[in-house]
Scaffold this motif. Structure first.
Motif, short mmCIF file in Angstrom:
data_model
loop_
_atom_site.label_atom_id
_atom_site.label_comp_id
_atom_site.label_asym_id
_atom_site.label_seq_id
_atom_site.Cartn_x
_atom_site.Cartn_y
_atom_site.Cartn_z
N LYS A 36 0.84 -1.20 0.00
CA LYS A 36 0.00 0.00 0.00
C LYS A 36 0.87 1.24 0.00
N GLY A 71 -1.44 7.87 0.83
CA GLY A 71 -1.84 9.09 0.14
C GLY A 71 -0.88 10.25 0.36
N LYS A 125 -3.37 15.91 1.59
CA LYS A 125 -4.80 15.62 1.83
C LYS A 125 -5.64 16.86 2.07
N THR A 147 4.41 4.82 4.10
CA THR A 147 3.82 6.08 4.53
C THR A 147 4.90 7.13 4.72
N ASP A 148 4.54 8.27 5.34
CA ASP A 148 5.50 9.37 5.46
C ASP A 148 6.31 9.33 6.75
#
Ligand SMILES: Nc1ncnc2c1ncn2[C@@H]1O[C@H](COP(=O)(O)OP(=O)(O)OP(=O)(O)O)[C@@H](O)[C@H]1O
Ligand SMILES: [Mg+2]
Length: 293
Positions: free
Chosen positions: A33, A36, A42, A194-195
């Motif tokens: 995954k 985003g 976002k 992710t970040d």
């Protein structure tokens, strides 16, 4: 290894799953995954960074090269999902269908970038594959299995799906691995990029990464989480961790690690963990009493 296999079989772990022990088990299937935050902000409305997407598409192409039926890709909804969800008409019972449209257009951006890298990527709508059941998600697995059988790389995203009471419910991309677990061959590994390099125990901007979470006793990890910003509709790390704990309880080995579109390769993700480069930071979530250890 034979002695270990016998010990695992004694504990009811049989077949392929029992061939190797902790750190040496190879995933049959990998769910990756891409969060985003790695390709959008976002707080924006339906904007994605196509250069970042192109970078990750190259990495995914390297990951799946020469493999077949071993990988599925999930992308976070980013500014497409979060941006759209914040603007919905509260008086329209079908308003959330706009999330399906927005997320599918995001999937098409990804499919285009992957196709440019010669990856046979197919964007699939979660809303057409599953519904919310009384306890678990009800998944219609046949089409998804067939796409994998023919060597396609399915790309999925969160969506707005039908619930039992007839309302539309937003299912974040964090929940999509759970859908794939219903069709993926075991043992399955789930890696979310992710970040942040994992669950941090020393607060925002920290560097102390929690290395292991036992899915049967995750409470210390939840205690380390800070509050999500109000523009995030899916609870940031809280949503991610909760979903991965559920996946680990279903038998998957799960990781949270930092994504980098300029990274050399993600190929190690298909290898047993004891063959990974030694400098990879991550939080690992697994059932300590299960086959992954
Ligand atoms: N203890 C913690 N350790 C690390 N991150 C945490 C922690 N508590 C909260 N967070 C937040 O969780 C965020 C990661 O979740 P977020 O949902 O934003 O990821 P994402 O990569 O955008 O994926 P997605 O597409 O699923 O939203 C971090 O940027 C961080 O602000
Ligand atoms: Mg999130």
């Amino acid at each position: 290894v034979d002695v270990e296999r016998a010990a695992l079989e004694q504990h009811g772990v049989s077949g392929a799953t029992a061939t190797l022990s902790r750190g040496r088990l190879q995933p049959e299937f990998l769910v990756v995954k891409i969060g985003g935050s790695l390709f959008s902000d976002k707080r924006d409305f339906q904007i994605a960074d196509e250069d970042a997407i192109a970078g990750y598409a190259k990495l995914v192409a390297g990951l799946v090269a020469g493999t077949r039926n071993r990988v599925a890709l999930i992308v976070g909804g980013g500014a497409h999902a979060h941006g759209t969800a914040r603007r919905l008409d509260p008086d329209d019972p079908f308003a959330r269908a706009l999330i399906t449209e927005a997320n599918f257009s995001l999937l098409c951006l990804w499919a285009r970038a992957l196709r440019a890298e010669k990856v046979p990527a197919v964007p699939l709508q979660l809303a057409a594959l599953c519904a919310v059941g009384p306890e678990h998600l009800i998944v219609h697995p046949h089409a998804l299995s067939r796409w994998l059988d023919i060597g396609a790389l399915p790309i999925l995203c969160g969506d707005s799906v039908v619930a039992l009471d007839g309302t539309l419910q937003i299912l974040s991309s964090d929940r999509v691995p759970e859908v794939l677990l219903q069709v993926a061959p075991s043992p399955t590994r789930v890696v979310t990029l992710t970040d942040v390099p994992g669950v941090l125990t020393d607060g925002p901007g920290g560097s102390n990464v929690l290395r292991e979470i036992d899915a049967k006793s995750p409470s210390a990890a939840y205690d380390a989480l800070w509050e999500s910003p109000e523009w995030d509709i899916s609870g940031a790390m809280w949503g991610k961790l909760r979903a991965l704990v559920d996946c680990a309880r279903l038998g998957a080995e799960c990781y949270i690690m930092q994504g980098d579109p300029n990274a050399g390769s993600l190929r190690f993700l298909l290898e047993p963990r004891d063959r990974w480069p030694s400098d990879i930071a991550y939080t690992r979530i697994a059932d300590a009493s299960g086959p992954w250890g």
